[in-house]
Design an enzyme around this catalytic site. Sequence first.
Site, PDB file in Angstrom:
ATOM      1  N   GLU A   1     -19.682   1.739  21.651  1.00  0.00           N
ATOM      2  CA  GLU A   1     -20.944   1.946  20.502  1.00  0.00           C
ATOM      3  C   GLU A   1     -22.096   2.286  21.243  1.00  0.00           C
ATOM      4  OE1 GLU A   1     -21.271  -1.393  18.028  1.00  0.00           O
ATOM      5  OE2 GLU A   1     -23.397  -1.410  17.836  1.00  0.00           O
TER       6      GLU A   1
ATOM      7  N   GLU B   1     -26.801   0.353  25.922  1.00  0.00           N
ATOM      8  CA  GLU B   1     -27.946   0.076  25.466  1.00  0.00           C
ATOM      9  C   GLU B   1     -28.981  -0.216  26.515  1.00  0.00           C
ATOM     10  OE1 GLU B   1     -29.346  -0.529  22.228  1.00  0.00           O
ATOM     11  OE2 GLU B   1     -31.078  -0.317  23.641  1.00  0.00           O
TER      12      GLU B   1
ATOM     13  N   ASP C   1     -32.158   5.980  16.354  1.00  0.00           N
ATOM     14  CA  ASP C   1     -33.381   6.357  16.304  1.00  0.00           C
ATOM     15  C   ASP C   1     -33.591   7.621  15.657  1.00  0.00           C
ATOM     16  OD1 ASP C   1     -34.407   4.040  17.729  1.00  0.00           O
ATOM     17  OD2 ASP C   1     -34.042   4.829  19.450  1.00  0.00           O
TER      18      ASP C   1
ATOM     19  N   ASP D   1     -30.121   4.782   7.569  1.00  0.00           N
ATOM     20  CA  ASP D   1     -30.920   4.922   6.357  1.00  0.00           C
ATOM     21  C   ASP D   1     -31.691   5.989   6.081  1.00  0.00           C
ATOM     22  OD1 ASP D   1     -32.216   3.677   8.416  1.00  0.00           O
ATOM     23  OD2 ASP D   1     -33.521   2.629   7.029  1.00  0.00           O
TER      24      ASP D   1
ATOM     25  N   THR E   1     -25.438  -4.364  10.762  1.00  0.00           N
ATOM     26  CA  THR E   1     -26.014  -4.231  11.803  1.00  0.00           C
ATOM     27  C   THR E   1     -27.346  -4.752  11.703  1.00  0.00           C
ATOM     28  OG1 THR E   1     -27.169  -2.261  12.018  1.00  0.00           O
ATOM     29  CG2 THR E   1     -24.866  -2.387  12.951  1.00  0.00           C
ATOM     30  N   ARG E   2     -28.323  -5.404  12.704  1.00  0.00           N
ATOM     31  CA  ARG E   2     -29.614  -5.862  12.515  1.00  0.00           C
ATOM     32  C   ARG E   2     -30.371  -4.706  11.833  1.00  0.00           C
ATOM     33  NH1 ARG E   2     -33.123  -9.288  16.637  1.00  0.00           N
ATOM     34  NH2 ARG E   2     -31.112 -10.671  16.556  1.00  0.00           N
ATOM     35  N   TYR E   3     -30.242  -3.544  12.166  1.00  0.00           N
ATOM     36  CA  TYR E   3     -31.235  -2.473  11.363  1.00  0.00           C
ATOM     37  C   TYR E   3     -30.686  -2.410   9.811  1.00  0.00           C
ATOM     38  CZ  TYR E   3     -34.198  -1.182  14.918  1.00  0.00           C
ATOM     39  OH  TYR E   3     -35.481  -0.892  15.992  1.00  0.00           O
ATOM     40  N   GLU E   4     -29.357  -2.326   9.886  1.00  0.00           N
ATOM     41  CA  GLU E   4     -29.063  -2.166   8.155  1.00  0.00           C
ATOM     42  C   GLU E   4     -29.535  -3.153   7.523  1.00  0.00           C
ATOM     43  OE1 GLU E   4     -24.796  -1.256   7.909  1.00  0.00           O
ATOM     44  OE2 GLU E   4     -24.564  -2.042   6.124  1.00  0.00           O
TER      45      GLU E   4
HETATM   46  C1  SAM Z   1     -32.705   1.826  15.823  1.00  0.00           C
HETATM   47  S1  SAM Z   1     -32.050   0.930  16.772  1.00  0.00           S
HETATM   48  C2  SAM Z   1     -30.607   0.262  16.251  1.00  0.00           C
HETATM   49  C3  SAM Z   1     -29.939  -0.673  16.888  1.00  0.00           C
HETATM   50  C4  SAM Z   1     -28.502  -1.121  16.483  1.00  0.00           C
HETATM   51  N1  SAM Z   1     -27.473  -0.111  16.444  1.00  0.00           N
HETATM   52  C5  SAM Z   1     -28.567  -1.608  15.096  1.00  0.00           C
HETATM   53  O1  SAM Z   1     -28.039  -1.048  14.175  1.00  0.00           O
HETATM   54  O2  SAM Z   1     -29.063  -2.795  14.855  1.00  0.00           O
HETATM   55  C6  SAM Z   1     -31.579   2.284  18.124  1.00  0.00           C
HETATM   56  C7  SAM Z   1     -30.853   1.972  19.523  1.00  0.00           C
HETATM   57  O3  SAM Z   1     -30.612   2.584  20.453  1.00  0.00           O
HETATM   58  C8  SAM Z   1     -30.855   2.681  21.735  1.00  0.00           C
HETATM   59  N2  SAM Z   1     -30.854   3.842  22.197  1.00  0.00           N
HETATM   60  C9  SAM Z   1     -31.790   4.827  22.079  1.00  0.00           C
HETATM   61  N3  SAM Z   1     -31.540   5.955  23.097  1.00  0.00           N
HETATM   62  C10 SAM Z   1     -30.429   5.572  23.631  1.00  0.00           C
HETATM   63  C11 SAM Z   1     -29.792   6.064  24.871  1.00  0.00           C
HETATM   64  N4  SAM Z   1     -30.014   7.425  25.168  1.00  0.00           N
HETATM   65  N5  SAM Z   1     -28.496   5.480  25.192  1.00  0.00           N
HETATM   66  C12 SAM Z   1     -28.222   4.298  24.719  1.00  0.00           C
HETATM   67  N6  SAM Z   1     -29.084   3.662  23.660  1.00  0.00           N
HETATM   68  C13 SAM Z   1     -29.870   4.194  23.149  1.00  0.00           C
HETATM   69  C14 SAM Z   1     -32.288   1.836  21.481  1.00  0.00           C
HETATM   70  O4  SAM Z   1     -32.728   1.094  22.452  1.00  0.00           O
HETATM   71  C15 SAM Z   1     -32.166   1.084  20.429  1.00  0.00           C
HETATM   72  O5  SAM Z   1     -31.766  -0.084  20.568  1.00  0.00           O
END
Ligand code: SAM
Length: 240
Positions: free
Chosen positions: A67, A92, A141, A177, A215-218
């Site tokens: 993941e 992460e 992101d 989303d 997930t939390r973001y969802e």
């Molecule tokens: C919008 S959040 C979503 C978190 C989680 N997947 C959720 O759905 O709740 C995006 C996550 O991707 C991580 N992320 C961004 N670029 C990354 C990278 N190059 N390698 C690993 N994680 C990364 C960020 O730190 C962030 O926690």
Amino acid sequence: MSKTGTGSEIEKSVRFYGRRQGHALRPRRRQLMETVLPRLRIVVPPDQETLDFDRLFGMQKSEYWMEIGFGSGEHIASLAERYPDIGFIGCEPFVNGVAALMSSIEERNLTNIRVFDDDVNKLFASLPDARLQRIYLPYADPWPKTRHHRRRMVQPETLNTFSRMLKDQGEFRFASDHMPYVQWTLAHVTDNPDFKWLAGAADDWRVRPVDSIETRYENKARSRGAKCVYLQFRRVARSM
Ligand SMILES: C[S@@+](CC[C@H](N)C(=O)[O-])C[C@H]1O[C@@H](n2cnc3c(N)ncnc32)[C@H](O)[C@@H]1O
């Protein structure tokens, strides 16, 4: 097997732009980062050596799932609890998220997660060919501005890396989303002949797969009324 799109190539062109740390960690979480994380941390091997998953988990697991960007780790922790025979590789760089996962791992006594607490692009070159059964990329992101699209995780080179790392019939699962990112991902993955989109009917992308959890973001996205899309792609079998 082709090594196009390896981590080292990607690293040259991609810098990490996300957050590394939020609020100061509470003492208990700080302690877990010092006691639990070192046992579970994946370290990039020297000299471009390839990681041996069986060795990483101290035993051969039935499958290996990865993941990317696990956030606070709810999704990976739930899957790991549900599927104890599978080895999970979570990536992460956000310290507070990693600390939250350490807390879940300890509370639920999970033994089948290993963690790379840095930018996944730094790890790709050390991951073996055709060993992963699934790659999850939930709510990455979206980098909505056109000038930032190069920062998106889904890029042609990254998809080549996913293709290299996935076993035949393995899956790449994406959820978002953010409709422009969904369209971007669909366009890029369907451009890559190694992947086949598994959707047959609209519910296949509108409804979360039964074996995934929210997930939390969802949860945040749904509470503000946003629609979520789930894309599942199969890595087609390599020709002999
Ligand atoms: C919008 S959040 C979503 C978190 C989680 N997947 C959720 O759905 O709740 C995006 C996550 O991707 C991580 N992320 C961004 N670029 C990354 C990278 N190059 N390698 C690993 N994680 C990364 C960020 O730190 C962030 O926690």
